[in-house]
Write a protein that holds these residues in place. Sequence first.
Motif, short mmCIF file in Angstrom:
data_model
loop_
_atom_site.label_atom_id
_atom_site.label_comp_id
_atom_site.label_asym_id
_atom_site.label_seq_id
_atom_site.Cartn_x
_atom_site.Cartn_y
_atom_site.Cartn_z
N PRO A 91 -9.31 7.57 -6.06
CA PRO A 91 -8.76 6.22 -5.84
C PRO A 91 -9.82 5.21 -5.41
O PRO A 91 -9.75 4.04 -5.77
N LEU A 92 -10.82 5.65 -4.64
CA LEU A 92 -11.89 4.76 -4.21
C LEU A 92 -12.72 4.28 -5.39
O LEU A 92 -13.13 3.12 -5.45
N VAL A 93 -12.95 5.16 -6.36
CA VAL A 93 -13.78 4.84 -7.51
C VAL A 93 -12.99 4.07 -8.57
O VAL A 93 -13.47 3.09 -9.15
N GLY A 128 -8.92 -1.92 -5.54
CA GLY A 128 -8.41 -3.27 -5.32
C GLY A 128 -7.13 -3.29 -4.51
O GLY A 128 -6.43 -2.28 -4.39
N PRO A 129 -6.78 -4.43 -3.95
CA PRO A 129 -5.57 -4.52 -3.11
C PRO A 129 -4.28 -4.26 -3.87
O PRO A 129 -3.29 -3.83 -3.27
N ASP A 130 -4.26 -4.51 -5.18
CA ASP A 130 -3.04 -4.30 -5.95
C ASP A 130 -2.77 -2.82 -6.23
O ASP A 130 -1.64 -2.46 -6.56
N THR A 131 -3.79 -1.99 -6.13
CA THR A 131 -3.62 -0.56 -6.42
C THR A 131 -4.08 0.33 -5.27
O THR A 131 -4.10 1.55 -5.42
N LEU A 159 -13.68 3.75 -17.61
CA LEU A 159 -14.26 2.40 -17.71
C LEU A 159 -14.31 1.93 -19.16
O LEU A 159 -13.97 0.78 -19.46
N GLU A 160 -14.70 2.82 -20.08
CA GLU A 160 -14.78 2.44 -21.50
C GLU A 160 -13.40 2.12 -22.07
O GLU A 160 -13.28 1.31 -22.99
N LEU A 161 -12.39 2.76 -21.53
CA LEU A 161 -11.02 2.48 -21.99
C LEU A 161 -10.43 1.24 -21.33
O LEU A 161 -9.31 0.84 -21.65
N GLY A 162 -11.16 0.64 -20.40
CA GLY A 162 -10.68 -0.56 -19.73
C GLY A 162 -9.57 -0.31 -18.74
O GLY A 162 -8.74 -1.20 -18.49
N LEU A 163 -9.54 0.87 -18.15
CA LEU A 163 -8.44 1.24 -17.25
C LEU A 163 -8.83 1.21 -15.78
O LEU A 163 -7.99 1.46 -14.91
N VAL A 164 -10.10 0.93 -15.47
CA VAL A 164 -10.53 0.88 -14.08
C VAL A 164 -9.84 -0.29 -13.37
O VAL A 164 -9.79 -1.40 -13.89
N GLY A 165 -9.30 -0.02 -12.20
CA GLY A 165 -8.60 -1.05 -11.44
C GLY A 165 -7.12 -1.15 -11.78
O GLY A 165 -6.44 -2.05 -11.27
N SER A 166 -6.60 -0.23 -12.59
CA SER A 166 -5.19 -0.24 -12.96
C SER A 166 -4.53 1.07 -12.55
O SER A 166 -5.20 2.06 -12.26
N PHE A 167 -3.20 1.07 -12.54
CA PHE A 167 -2.48 2.29 -12.22
C PHE A 167 -2.71 3.36 -13.28
O PHE A 167 -2.75 4.56 -12.96
N ALA A 168 -2.85 2.95 -14.54
CA ALA A 168 -3.11 3.93 -15.60
C ALA A 168 -4.44 4.65 -15.35
O ALA A 168 -4.54 5.87 -15.50
N GLY A 169 -5.47 3.89 -14.99
CA GLY A 169 -6.76 4.50 -14.70
C GLY A 169 -6.74 5.36 -13.46
O GLY A 169 -7.52 6.31 -13.32
N THR A 216 0.82 -1.21 0.00
CA THR A 216 0.00 0.00 0.00
C THR A 216 0.86 1.26 0.00
O THR A 216 0.57 2.23 -0.71
N VAL A 217 1.93 1.26 0.79
CA VAL A 217 2.84 2.41 0.82
C VAL A 217 3.49 2.60 -0.54
O VAL A 217 3.60 3.72 -1.06
N LEU A 218 3.93 1.49 -1.17
CA LEU A 218 4.56 1.58 -2.48
C LEU A 218 3.56 2.09 -3.52
O LEU A 218 3.90 2.94 -4.37
#
Length: 237
Positions: free
Chosen positions: A207-209, A213-216, A125-135, A64-66
């Motif tokens: 970040p909440l929206v 996830g735990p990875d991000t 969401l349409e770009l498929g970036l939700v849940g990633s660092f890019a998003g 989480t810190v990283l």
Amino acid sequence: MTMRYGRYTTIVVFGLIIAFPLLYLLSGSLMSFQEISQYPPKLVPSELIWQNYADAWEYLTPRTVLNTFIFVISVLVLQLAICLPAGFALAKIPIRGTGLLLAMFIIPIFLPANLTLIPTFIVTLELGLVGSFAGLILPVVGHASLGILLFRQFFATFPGGLIEAARLDGAGWFRTFFSIALPLAKPVIASYSVVTFLTAWNMYIWPLVAAPGPDTRVLTLALAPLAQGISATSHPR
């Protein structure tokens, strides 16, 4: 001599007043829950509980810190990479329609963040970036209007003679920017970096929206349930 001692005493007193919240925060981090929540507040812990730091590190987890540092530093670096050259170009390079561009940069500043939250999430969401660092990072980087206007205003007051001298010596706009303008912009870069770093560090809603996830997950999301637990304990029904 008396005046100098009086000046030093005043500086020390005001320094301690300004540093008091930080010192109390450090003292509170070594207290037990009963001591930190008692009233009137206790300034010095009766016993130093160093285990608090180990428990906090275990609760937050190194991942989480990283994640938080990846998010904050990426936002800062990318915004500087956009705002600095854009501000310099708007201030010093003759561009047709500069006034219209400035108006377009001013408008987003007055828009509430909640107004753009849903459209931004839909696009992400349409770009498929939700849940990633890019998003998580790119939509925040796009909020660069204030930074562009800030650097534009700084470069607008920049001595024109330096730019003209560099151009007469055969330097292109890129070399003029990197060799002359950028080194002299260190104070405004430092100020903007502090504000941007703290703003990104304290972000919670996006970040909440976008990446819960735990990875991000970032620190604000990890600490939110803890704050709710403290509130529930402090105010039992």
